[in-house]
Design a protein around this motif. Structure first.
Motif, short mmCIF file in Angstrom:
data_model
loop_
_atom_site.label_atom_id
_atom_site.label_comp_id
_atom_site.label_asym_id
_atom_site.label_seq_id
_atom_site.Cartn_x
_atom_site.Cartn_y
_atom_site.Cartn_z
N GLY A 21 50.40 -16.43 26.66
CA GLY A 21 51.19 -16.22 25.46
C GLY A 21 50.33 -15.95 24.25
N VAL A 23 49.49 -17.48 20.00
CA VAL A 23 49.58 -18.58 19.05
C VAL A 23 49.41 -18.02 17.65
N ARG A 24 50.26 -18.46 16.73
CA ARG A 24 50.12 -18.04 15.34
C ARG A 24 48.88 -18.68 14.72
N GLU A 29 47.99 -13.40 14.85
CA GLU A 29 48.17 -14.10 16.11
C GLU A 29 46.91 -13.97 16.95
N LEU A 136 53.54 -25.67 31.85
CA LEU A 136 53.85 -24.71 30.79
C LEU A 136 55.33 -24.45 30.62
N ALA A 138 58.85 -24.36 29.55
CA ALA A 138 59.62 -24.94 28.43
C ALA A 138 58.75 -25.72 27.45
N ARG A 139 57.43 -25.56 27.50
CA ARG A 139 56.54 -26.26 26.57
C ARG A 139 56.10 -25.28 25.48
N HIS A 140 56.13 -25.73 24.24
CA HIS A 140 55.70 -24.89 23.12
C HIS A 140 54.28 -25.28 22.73
N ILE A 141 53.37 -24.32 22.81
CA ILE A 141 51.98 -24.54 22.39
C ILE A 141 51.85 -23.97 20.98
N HIS A 142 51.78 -24.84 19.98
CA HIS A 142 51.71 -24.35 18.60
C HIS A 142 50.28 -24.36 18.06
N GLN A 146 46.43 -28.97 20.19
CA GLN A 146 47.57 -29.69 20.77
C GLN A 146 47.73 -29.35 22.24
N GLY A 147 47.61 -28.07 22.58
CA GLY A 147 47.75 -27.65 23.97
C GLY A 147 46.72 -28.30 24.88
#
Length: 259
Positions: A21, A23-24, A29, A136, A138-142, A146-147
């Motif tokens: 994916g 990440v901002r 990004e 991974l 349904a998990r949000h890596i912001h 944190q990830g």
């Protein structure tokens, strides 16, 4: 013969990456990648999220995997990315010199799959699918920090206590404890994985690296310093003297200044 090593403890680790994916970050990004190493016999995993697919990122991840397992298998098995293989003619492979240097420090031999035969490292590909489905989904890596915190907890509390897929009555963690006794010991001095290269300082007393600008003391403007960088710090050296140190910025087109 190619696949027999995965049946023996301490012999083979398989390595791969997966794009998972974006990440901002400040200014835009970053693509997010998952590095995975699988110990082929015990099925134990080391994994981390990375923004960078350079050879120095590979060196960092391999070194961290070795530290996590407290040792190395006798062989690392890869596919054929440019960070591993610079040139290939049939079975003749020219490996990246930085990777050869690191593998020499750990006394590990390098092996790559045959072209278009990624199934030869099917263990790590199944491990990536397992992480996609169990970690991974349904998990949000912001943020990458944190990830990686959550991923390490998952490995220790979920992935390794799970039943071993081919050894009935045993967990992956139990097999890892046995396999650790067969791993090669780590070198007394950890090998360096920093990118080190000369870099020009402009007239505003900044250097540019990976789209970002970092400040240096003004007396060094219009000179050339030595850049030493990993995924945590950007250091600027004048000979052996460190003249500036910044936390590495993963944003894009940012100005990072020391007061």
């Amino acid at each position: 013969a190619f696949l027999r090593l995965e049946r023996l403890p301490g012999e083979q680790a398989q390595v791969d990456w997966a794009h998972v994916g974006k990440v901002r970050v400040p200014g835009g990004e970053r693509p997010l990648w998952l590095f995975v190493m699988l110990l082929a016999w015990s099925r134990a995993l080391w994994a981390e999220f990375v923004f960078d697919l350079s050879v120095h990122s590979l060196l960092r991840s391999l070194s961290r995997a070795a530290t996590y397992f407290d040792g190395c298998t006798r062989q690392w098995l890869f596919d054929n990315p440019k960070t591993v293989v610079l040139e290939r003619h049939g079975d003749a492979v020219r490996f990246h010199p930085k990777l050869l240097e690191l593998s020499g420090s750990y006394c590990v031999s390098l092996r790559v799959c045959a072209p278009r035969k990624a199934n030869q490292k099917g263990g790590v590909e199944r491990a990536i699918r397992y992480l996609r489905e169990r970690f991974l989904a349904a998990r949000h890596i912001h943020s990458i920090e944190q990830g990686n915190r959550e991923l390490l907890t998952f490995l220790d509390e979920v992935a390794h206590p799970r039943p071993h897929p081919t050894l009935p009555g045993r967990t992956v963690a139990e097999c890892l404890a046995e396999e650790k006794q067969r791993l090669l010991p780590l070198p007394k001095v950890p090998p360096s994985t920093e990118l080190v290269e000369p870099i020009p300082v402009d007239k505003t007393a900044t250097i540019q690296f990976d789209t970002n600008r970092y400040s240096v003391p003004p007396e060094h403007k219009d000179s050339t310093l030595t850049l030493a960088v990993d995924d945590a710090f950007v250091r600027l050296l004048d000979g052996d003297d460190e003249v500036a140190r910044h936390a590495r910025c993963w944003g894009r087109r940012q100005l990072i200044e020391l007061p």
